[in-house]
Write an enzyme that holds these catalytic residues in place. Structure first.
Site, PDB file in Angstrom:
ATOM      1  N   TRP A   1       1.891   1.693  -3.407  1.00  0.00           N
ATOM      2  CA  TRP A   1       0.824   2.302  -4.329  1.00  0.00           C
ATOM      3  C   TRP A   1       0.817   3.724  -4.141  1.00  0.00           C
ATOM      4  O   TRP A   1       0.621   4.438  -5.074  1.00  0.00           O
ATOM      5  CB  TRP A   1      -0.532   1.790  -3.896  1.00  0.00           C
ATOM      6  CG  TRP A   1      -1.598   2.128  -4.632  1.00  0.00           C
ATOM      7  CD1 TRP A   1      -2.398   3.234  -4.106  1.00  0.00           C
ATOM      8  CD2 TRP A   1      -2.309   1.569  -5.756  1.00  0.00           C
ATOM      9  NE1 TRP A   1      -3.296   3.820  -5.090  1.00  0.00           N
ATOM     10  CE2 TRP A   1      -3.349   2.667  -6.197  1.00  0.00           C
ATOM     11  CE3 TRP A   1      -1.981   0.712  -6.755  1.00  0.00           C
ATOM     12  CZ2 TRP A   1      -4.123   2.290  -7.284  1.00  0.00           C
ATOM     13  CZ3 TRP A   1      -2.555   0.579  -7.575  1.00  0.00           C
ATOM     14  CH2 TRP A   1      -3.593   1.276  -7.999  1.00  0.00           C
TER      15      TRP A   1
ATOM     16  N   ASN B   1     -11.090   2.185   4.322  1.00  0.00           N
ATOM     17  CA  ASN B   1     -10.540   2.149   2.683  1.00  0.00           C
ATOM     18  C   ASN B   1     -11.551   1.091   1.934  1.00  0.00           C
ATOM     19  O   ASN B   1     -11.823   1.520   0.956  1.00  0.00           O
ATOM     20  CB  ASN B   1      -9.120   1.662   2.482  1.00  0.00           C
ATOM     21  CG  ASN B   1      -8.722   1.593   1.303  1.00  0.00           C
ATOM     22  OD1 ASN B   1      -8.800   2.499   0.308  1.00  0.00           O
ATOM     23  ND2 ASN B   1      -8.229   0.522   0.596  1.00  0.00           N
TER      24      ASN B   1
ATOM     25  N   GLU C   1       0.703  -1.247   0.176  1.00  0.00           N
ATOM     26  CA  GLU C   1       0.085   0.093  -0.019  1.00  0.00           C
ATOM     27  C   GLU C   1       0.828   1.238  -0.033  1.00  0.00           C
ATOM     28  O   GLU C   1       0.396   2.257  -0.564  1.00  0.00           O
ATOM     29  CB  GLU C   1      -0.972   0.191   1.100  1.00  0.00           C
ATOM     30  CG  GLU C   1      -1.762  -1.159   1.241  1.00  0.00           C
ATOM     31  CD  GLU C   1      -2.821  -0.994   0.013  1.00  0.00           C
ATOM     32  OE1 GLU C   1      -3.331  -0.208  -0.395  1.00  0.00           O
ATOM     33  OE2 GLU C   1      -3.458  -2.120  -0.082  1.00  0.00           O
TER      34      GLU C   1
ATOM     35  N   TRP D   1     -22.424   9.906 -18.682  1.00  0.00           N
ATOM     36  CA  TRP D   1     -23.206  10.122 -17.283  1.00  0.00           C
ATOM     37  C   TRP D   1     -24.172  10.705 -17.073  1.00  0.00           C
ATOM     38  O   TRP D   1     -24.531  11.729 -18.017  1.00  0.00           O
ATOM     39  CB  TRP D   1     -21.884  10.951 -16.619  1.00  0.00           C
ATOM     40  CG  TRP D   1     -20.564  10.438 -16.496  1.00  0.00           C
ATOM     41  CD1 TRP D   1     -19.547  10.836 -17.268  1.00  0.00           C
ATOM     42  CD2 TRP D   1     -20.043   9.070 -15.945  1.00  0.00           C
ATOM     43  NE1 TRP D   1     -18.323   9.999 -16.993  1.00  0.00           N
ATOM     44  CE2 TRP D   1     -18.688   9.176 -16.370  1.00  0.00           C
ATOM     45  CE3 TRP D   1     -20.705   8.299 -15.022  1.00  0.00           C
ATOM     46  CZ2 TRP D   1     -18.009   8.071 -15.649  1.00  0.00           C
ATOM     47  CZ3 TRP D   1     -19.781   7.446 -14.310  1.00  0.00           C
ATOM     48  CH2 TRP D   1     -18.541   7.165 -14.647  1.00  0.00           C
TER      49      TRP D   1
ATOM     50  N   TRP E   1     -17.402  10.083 -12.125  1.00  0.00           N
ATOM     51  CA  TRP E   1     -16.337  10.083 -10.736  1.00  0.00           C
ATOM     52  C   TRP E   1     -15.926  11.510 -10.334  1.00  0.00           C
ATOM     53  O   TRP E   1     -15.597  11.366  -9.344  1.00  0.00           O
ATOM     54  CB  TRP E   1     -15.199   9.207 -11.402  1.00  0.00           C
ATOM     55  CG  TRP E   1     -14.363   9.515 -12.377  1.00  0.00           C
ATOM     56  CD1 TRP E   1     -14.467   9.315 -13.704  1.00  0.00           C
ATOM     57  CD2 TRP E   1     -13.057  10.444 -12.089  1.00  0.00           C
ATOM     58  NE1 TRP E   1     -13.575   9.910 -14.459  1.00  0.00           N
ATOM     59  CE2 TRP E   1     -12.682  10.584 -13.295  1.00  0.00           C
ATOM     60  CE3 TRP E   1     -12.427  10.797 -11.112  1.00  0.00           C
ATOM     61  CZ2 TRP E   1     -11.565  11.300 -13.730  1.00  0.00           C
ATOM     62  CZ3 TRP E   1     -11.281  11.683 -11.513  1.00  0.00           C
ATOM     63  CH2 TRP E   1     -10.726  11.944 -12.562  1.00  0.00           C
TER      64      TRP E   1
ATOM     65  N   TRP F   1      -9.864   6.930  -7.375  1.00  0.00           N
ATOM     66  CA  TRP F   1     -11.223   7.138  -7.954  1.00  0.00           C
ATOM     67  C   TRP F   1     -11.205   6.739  -9.462  1.00  0.00           C
ATOM     68  O   TRP F   1     -12.264   6.015  -9.986  1.00  0.00           O
ATOM     69  CB  TRP F   1     -11.821   8.660  -8.176  1.00  0.00           C
ATOM     70  CG  TRP F   1     -12.557   9.022  -6.677  1.00  0.00           C
ATOM     71  CD1 TRP F   1     -11.795   9.526  -5.514  1.00  0.00           C
ATOM     72  CD2 TRP F   1     -13.974   8.882  -6.504  1.00  0.00           C
ATOM     73  NE1 TRP F   1     -13.034   9.790  -4.817  1.00  0.00           N
ATOM     74  CE2 TRP F   1     -14.166   9.217  -5.271  1.00  0.00           C
ATOM     75  CE3 TRP F   1     -14.904   8.446  -7.249  1.00  0.00           C
ATOM     76  CZ2 TRP F   1     -15.389   9.189  -4.587  1.00  0.00           C
ATOM     77  CZ3 TRP F   1     -16.616   8.357  -6.935  1.00  0.00           C
ATOM     78  CH2 TRP F   1     -16.421   8.904  -5.251  1.00  0.00           C
TER      79      TRP F   1
END
Length: 458
Positions: free
Chosen positions: A268, A334, A265, A296, A352, A375
């Site tokens: 990341w 998370n 993580e 959308w 988003w 996202w």
């Protein structure tokens, strides 16, 4: 006495493992400065929840500096102009700072360098982005090979301790007062629950790391269970640079499988920053251009659904619990972030970017790189992302990750329901009167999302 040196603090509000501070101290008396520059980020000016954290983090940094014979100079305005003004006032010969990859900070660094000698140092990430290149000489865009490449360079250099004393100039320049910046909410104080959850500042970060050190062996699978404290909760401390990633790496490395999962993580986080380094507009532009064709829903049409999502009134208990936790604490578990984001994007078919903006304003750990990349991962529009057609089912995710007690904590209307019923009260005809019906059925939302996705695939 040699000329003083400016240390420009930004998202690196610490004294330990602070390469810019260490280098400046070798040159001469140090003038630490923080500039509240709301113009540079433009639309990405730090959000309301971050401002609460910033106030308390700056308070903590100022005290830590005073304990070492120094002080923190506060200025507000254009970073380059204020640093140049300070240099003229004090005779400072140079500026030292940690390098940051947010597009506005890179622009600000270039502007400062045109006016003053600017020395940038690494330390915000595990590795500077230019260290890692593919066989073709380009930055990594896919996480798995990126993570393997990072591991070849680990561990990072051992972190430097905080200095015991920091020499200052013979005469200090004037400073603004932190209380005059209006960073804290008032009338109403919607952040009154934040202090129960968080201790901003370097000392708070160090304590959080010590606590997590005792828990890291169980990080996997506990990190996925919202009802237990299985995550590190280090993200806001990392975002504001109150602790270095190297410090965390050395503290937890080698402590079992849980630590190994956690360190991925941390990698990341580096990966996300590399993506905004390559594509600075990642927060507002689809990384996959085909998603520009996604139909959308117009937010005017979807206004009620968007409001219900923000308020935690969607009728999906796991989603609502997460959104209410966000309101109360400035943070969300998370696993629940992924579920809530997926619900907005796919069940409600809302762009988003609207969700990312809401998180930017309400999360204390709202980081441009992490927020944008995560996202777009959920939306499927990112460079390395989840496939859009893989639609999270909140009513499956909730029992799978044992979220009953989490829902009871944040959705008190459902607190009396048992574990079997609480994840989907409608399915058992047990929805209390004061809890809303579902904004959209799971099947209806899924079919609408897949129909929209066909436009992207064309």
């Amino acid at each position: 006495m040699p000329d003083p040196v400016l240390v420009w603090f930004r998202q690196d509000l610490r004294l330990s493992d602070q390469a810019a501070l260490a280098a400046a101290m070798r040159e001469g008396p140090v003038i630490p400065v923080y500039i509240l520059d709301d113009a540079a980020p433009g639309e990405w000016k730090i959000g309301a929840a971050q401002r609460w954290w910033l106030h308390h983090s700056l308070e903590s940094l100022a005290k830590d500096l005073e304990d070492r014979g120094s002080r923190l100079i506060l200025r507000r305005g254009n970073s380059a102009e204020e640093l140049e003004r300070l240099a003229k006032e004090t005779g400072a010969c140079a500026v030292h700072a940690l390098s940051h990859l947010e597009p506005w900070w890179r622009n600000a660094e270039r502007a400062v360098a045109r006016r003053l000698p600017l020395h940038l140092h690494d330390g915000a990430l595990l590795l500077p982005p230019e260290c890692l290149k593919t066989g073709g000489g380009t930055p990594y865009r896919i996480f798995t090979p990126f993570a393997r490449a990072v591991m070849e360079h680990m561990p990072p250099a051992k972190p430097m301790p905080a200095p015991k004393r920091i020499d200052g100039p013979a005469k200090w320049p004037p400073s603004e007062r932190l209380s005059g910046w209006g960073l804290l909410p008032a009338q109403p104080d919607w952040a009154n629950g934040f202090a129960k959850e968080w201790t901003p500042g370097e000392a708070g970060a160090a304590k959080r790391l010590r606590d997590f050190d005792d828990e890291v062996s169980g990080y996997d699978p506990a990190r996925n269970l919202p009802s237990c404290e299985g995550t590190s909760r280090l993200s806001p401390h990392l975002h504001f640079g109150e602790i270095s990633p190297a410090e965390i790496w050395h503290r937890v490395s080698g402590k079992g499988e849980g630590a190994a999962v956690f360190l991925k993580e941390l990698i990341w986080r580096d990966y996300a920053h590399v993506q905004i380094w390559v594509m600075p507009e990642y927060g507002s532009k689809n990384a996959r251009g085909t998603f520009d064709n996604m139909p959308w829903r117009d937010l005017r049409e979807a206004k009620g659904d968007f409001a219900a999502w923000k308020l935690g009134r969607t009728g999906y208990p796991i989603v609502d619990a997460g959104m209410r936790q966000l309101w109360a604490t400035g943070w969300m578990h998370n696993r629940v972030r992924m579920i809530a984001a997926s619900f907005l994007i796919k069940h409600l078919l809302i762009d988003w970017r609207h969700g990312a903006r809401w998180f930017w304003d309400t999360l204390v750990d709202a980081d441009y790189a992490n927020n944008s990349v995560n996202w777009q991962w959920v939306a499927g529009s990112g460079v390395d992302a989840n496939i859009f057609s893989r639609i999270m089912a909140p009513l499956v995710q909730s029992p799978k990750f044992e979220a009953a007690d989490y829902i009871r904590q944040w959705v008190p209307e459902l607190a009396q329901l048992d574990d079997k019923v609480i994840h989907d009260p409608d399915a058992y005809d047990a929805r209390p009167r004061d809890y809303p019906a579902k904004r959209v059925g799971h099947r209806q939302g899924r079919e609408r999302a897949l129909a929209a996705y066909r436009h992207v695939k064309r």
